[in-house]
Structures are given as structure tokens and as C-alpha cells.
Design an enzyme around this catalytic site. Structure first.
Site, PDB file in Angstrom:
ATOM      1  N   TRP A 144      61.746  19.657 -21.339  1.00 55.95           N
ATOM      2  CA  TRP A 144      60.756  20.105 -22.323  1.00 55.95           C
ATOM      3  C   TRP A 144      61.299  21.228 -23.194  1.00 55.95           C
ATOM      4  CZ3 TRP A 144      57.538  16.826 -23.910  1.00 55.95           C
ATOM      5  CH2 TRP A 144      56.950  15.897 -23.037  1.00 55.95           C
ATOM      6  N   ASP A 153      55.683  27.931 -23.161  1.00 57.15           N
ATOM      7  CA  ASP A 153      55.061  26.610 -23.026  1.00 57.15           C
ATOM      8  C   ASP A 153      54.611  26.468 -21.573  1.00 57.15           C
ATOM      9  OD1 ASP A 153      54.375  23.974 -22.692  1.00 57.15           O
ATOM     10  OD2 ASP A 153      56.318  23.145 -23.308  1.00 57.15           O
ATOM     11  N   LYS A 165      47.539  18.425 -17.948  1.00 61.71           N
ATOM     12  CA  LYS A 165      48.191  18.661 -16.655  1.00 61.71           C
ATOM     13  C   LYS A 165      47.257  19.419 -15.718  1.00 61.71           C
ATOM     14  CE  LYS A 165      51.862  17.133 -18.896  1.00 61.71           C
ATOM     15  NZ  LYS A 165      52.928  17.807 -19.590  1.00 61.71           N
TER      16      LYS A 165
HETATM   17  C1  LIG Z   1      53.652  17.510 -20.843  1.00 60.75           C
HETATM   18  C2  LIG Z   1      54.417  18.635 -21.428  1.00 60.75           C
HETATM   19  C3  LIG Z   1      54.630  18.748 -22.807  1.00 60.75           C
HETATM   20  C4  LIG Z   1      54.128  17.719 -23.789  1.00 60.75           C
HETATM   21  O1  LIG Z   1      52.769  17.813 -23.901  1.00 60.75           O
HETATM   22  P1  LIG Z   1      51.943  16.916 -24.947  1.00 60.75           P
HETATM   23  O2  LIG Z   1      50.587  17.503 -24.798  1.00 60.75           O
HETATM   24  O3  LIG Z   1      52.047  15.504 -24.488  1.00 60.75           O
HETATM   25  O4  LIG Z   1      52.531  17.131 -26.286  1.00 60.75           O
HETATM   26  C5  LIG Z   1      55.328  19.841 -23.274  1.00 60.75           C
HETATM   27  N1  LIG Z   1      55.791  20.775 -22.440  1.00 60.75           N
HETATM   28  C6  LIG Z   1      55.616  20.701 -21.098  1.00 60.75           C
HETATM   29  C7  LIG Z   1      56.163  21.787 -20.225  1.00 60.75           C
HETATM   30  C8  LIG Z   1      54.918  19.630 -20.552  1.00 60.75           C
HETATM   31  O5  LIG Z   1      54.733  19.559 -19.237  1.00 60.75           O
END
Ligand SMILES: *Cc1c(COP(=O)(O)O)cnc(C)c1O
Length: 360
Positions: free
Chosen positions: A102, A172, A196
Site C-alpha cells: 500500500w 494511511d 476494514k
Molecule cells: C485497503 C487499503 C487501501 C485501499 O483502500 P480503498 O478504500 O480500496 O481505496 C489503502 N491502504 C491500505 C493500508 C489498505 O489496507
């Protein structure tokens, strides 16, 4: 009816009490005669839902004054662009910490908008650890420092908050926000896709320090400027109303449970039990350095990959779903977010031990 234990990395399980409450309120929310999905986002019913959700999130995370909480769309992936569009102008390029899949995506997107320096990477260790503070090479003129506290695919989590001096720290937190208390004041921006650990897909939470709002580059589309959403209470256009409502129910569930310290105790116990079971066996293995192991995403491999398909099929028959690892890593991955009950982790461990006994 039987509910499965879904170990998916996202969209992931929601707490059963939240789903039951949503079911009770589906046709007629609090005597309004409407489902929340049918309400005007500017009506007093939805406004009260939105305000309560924000207040509860602020309470759970102890968000200090001076931060805006935005309820947006576009996922964490849109933040990969919004962060540089809004912050790059504050300095000479930005520092990114590269710890897995990511953060690599965040880096690739940021490069479209300015100079990106890699402050540290663990790629030579195949992303099996978080870098230590003294490995971070931060530039004096950097507009901000971006990192990924929990790499969802590799199962690597930072055991500390990087010290980045006066530079804004951007995180993030898609797969870790609300798993434990955090010190929000250490961050310039925290963002997370909801699917998540927060609620359903379609909602993105952004917590942004107010002094970082308002310096977007001139070409920044209206919808990608934090100011647009900060000034309109995230109602510049139609927000993801139903996802916002469900996230609000999750916040109330967390409060009822005793808040994020109580949740952290449970999460730590769930992860410790699963890692202990993996480490105690020669049949299962997790490659991540013990000090950097994720509480939320636990990748593991079987000694013989030929058994992967059999493992997944038999797990599924036991109601243990979506254990297949990410295609880039292989093997298995158990995502054990807040809504994953402790007894589900125990059921997984029991299944793993029984599978090893029969096939090891
Ligand atoms: C799932 C995830 C993303 C992507 O998220 P979206 O909402 O599908 O754009 C980005 N960063 C991390 C750490 C993730 O777990």
C-alpha cells in the site's frame, strides 16, 4: 441462520449487534417512516445521525480541537492523490516510508504531483519489518512525511509513531484505525477507507489538522480539496449516507464495549493467540519480525503449498471464510479486525491444529 467467520481483509465483518440494529431500523428509522438510505442528507434526521457519528468518533479517538473530521468517498486510494494535491505546495517534495504494497501505491500516485523521496524502505527484507526511527532519512524541506502504520497485505505494523519533527506526519490507517487508542496530536492527517475496521465500503474517514487545509494547488479539482469538505461539513455533495450511519453504529458499539483501550486489550489477545499457535508449529510460519507483527492482518504459510487448496476448502466447510492470502504474497491471511470475535480466532486455531494433525 448461521453467521460465518469471515477473515477477509476488506470489506470485512461488521459487529453482529450493529447489523441487528440496522435491521431493526431498516424500514423506519426512529419513527421517521424512512430508511436512512432514503433520507435527504440535509434533513434534520440525517443531520442528527451525522453529527452523532462525528461526536462519537471524536470521543473514541480523543481528537483534539484544531482537527476536522471529514466523511468522504473515493477510498484510501483517492487520498493517495488528495494528500499531495493539498500539501505538496508547503515544501520541496515529500518524504515517504516504503514498507509494502500500500505504501508503494501511495508513492506511485504522489509522484504524479511532485518530488517524492524514499525516507526508508524495507524492500531488501521483503517487507517483513517496520524500519526503526534511526533508519528514517528525513529531508529538511519536506512538505510532509507519509507512512502506512499497518501494511494490510504484508501484515507489518509500526510499533511506534515516527518522530518527524515539525513536518506534518500523514498516515494511511485504513487497516488499523480504531484498533487501539492513538495520539492524534502527533499527526497532520490520518485517513482510512472504512471497509476494514470502521464500517461498510464507500466511506473514507479523513482527520486533518486545520492549518493543513487551504493550500491546495490551483488546478486541484473542487472535490479533491480538503477545504471544500471542511467548509461544508462533508456535505458539499451527497455524502455516502448509509455508510456514514452504519459507521456511526459501529462507533456506538465501540463505546458500549468500553472504548478503544478495551478494544485494544481484546485485539492484542486475539493476535497473540494466533501468532503463538503459528510459532508453536513447524507446519505454519509467519515471516514478519515479531516486533513488527500486525494485530489486524496475520499472513501465514503452510509448510507444503500443495496443501493450500485443501486447507481453504476444509476451513470453508467449518465456516472459516476468505483465508486465502493476497496474490502477491501467497499462502494464507487471517484478518482479525475489531468485529472478529475472540471465539472465531479460537475456532481458527483449533482448525489449524486439527489440519496439521491430519496432514503434517
Ligand atoms: C485497503 C487499503 C487501501 C485501499 O483502500 P480503498 O478504500 O480500496 O481505496 C489503502 N491502504 C491500505 C493500508 C489498505 O489496507
Amino acid at each position: 441462520m448461521s453467521r460465518a467467520y469471515n477473515f477477509s481483509a476488506g470489506p470485512a465483518m461488521l459487529p453482529e449487534p450493529v447489523l441487528r440494529r440496522a435491521m431493526d431500523e431498516m424500514l423506519d428509522w426512529h419513527g421517521s417512516g424512512m430508511c436512512v438510505a432514503e433520507m435527504s442528507h440535509r434533513g434534520k434526521e440525517f443531520m442528527s445521525i451525522a453529527e452523532q457519528a462525528e461526536a462519537d468518533l471524536r470521543e473514541l479517538l480523543a481528537i483534539p480541537d484544531g482537527y476536522k473530521v471529514l466523511f468522504l468517498q473515493g477510498g484510501a486510494s483517492t487520498q493517495f492523490a488528495m494528500v499531495p494535491l493539498n500539501l505538496m505546495g508547503r515544501g520541496e517534495g515529500a518524504d515517504y516510508i516504503k514498507t509494502g504494497s500500500w505504501s508503494k501505491k501511495a508513492i506511485a500516485e504522489a509522484k504524479r504531483f511532485g518530488a517524492v523521496r524514499i525516507a526508508a524502505t524495507t524492500e531488501e527484507d521483503r517487507f517483513t519489518r517496520a524500519p526503526a526511527q534511526d533508519e528514517l532519512a528525513l529531508d529538511a524541506g519536506s512538505a510532509y512525511v507519509h507512512y502506512t502504520p499497518n501494511e494490510t497485505i504484508e501484515g507489518v505494523e509500526f510499533p511506534y509513531i515516527p518522530d518527524v519533527g515539525e513536518r506534518p506526519l500523514v498516515a494511511d490507517m485504513s487497516s488499523t484505525l480504531l484498533s487501539r487508542p492513538i495520539d492524534v496530536a502527533r499527526y497532520g492527517i490520518i485517513y482510512a477507507g472504512a471497509q476494514k475496521n470502521i464500517g461498510p465500503a464507500g466511506l473514507t474517514i479523513v482527520i486533518v489538522r486545520e492549518d493543513l487545509i487551504g493550500a491546495a494547488t490551483e488546478q486541484t479539482p473542487t472535490m479533491l480539496d480538503y477545504r471544500t469538505h471542511a467548509e461544508s461539513g462533508s456535505m458539499y455533495n451527497t455524502p455516502p449516507t448509509y455508510a456514514w450511519y452504519l459507521a456511526g453504529l459501529v462507533f456506538q458499539w465501540l463505546k458500549d464495549l468500553g472504548g478503544l483501550s478495551a478494544m485494544a486489550t481484546i485485539n492484542e489477545r486475539k493476535a497473540a493467540a494466533l501468532y503463538a499457535a503459528i510459532d508453536a508449529s513447524d507446519f505454519y510460519a509467519n515471516p514478519v519480525e515479531p516486533g513488527s507483527r500486525s494485530w489486524m492482518n496475520v499472513p501465514f504459510t503452510l509448510a507444503d503449498p500443495e496443501l493450500d487448496a485443501k486447507f481453504l476448502a476444509e476451513a470453508k466447510a467449518e465456516g472459516l471464510l476468505t483465508l486465502k492470502g493476497h496474490r502477491s504474497v501467497g499462502g494464507m491471511r487471517a484478518s482479525i479486525y475489531n468485529a472478529m470475535p475472540e471465539e472465531a480466532v479460537q475456532a481458527l486455531i483449533a482448525f489449524m491444529q486439527e489440519f496439521e494433525r491430519r496432514n503434517g
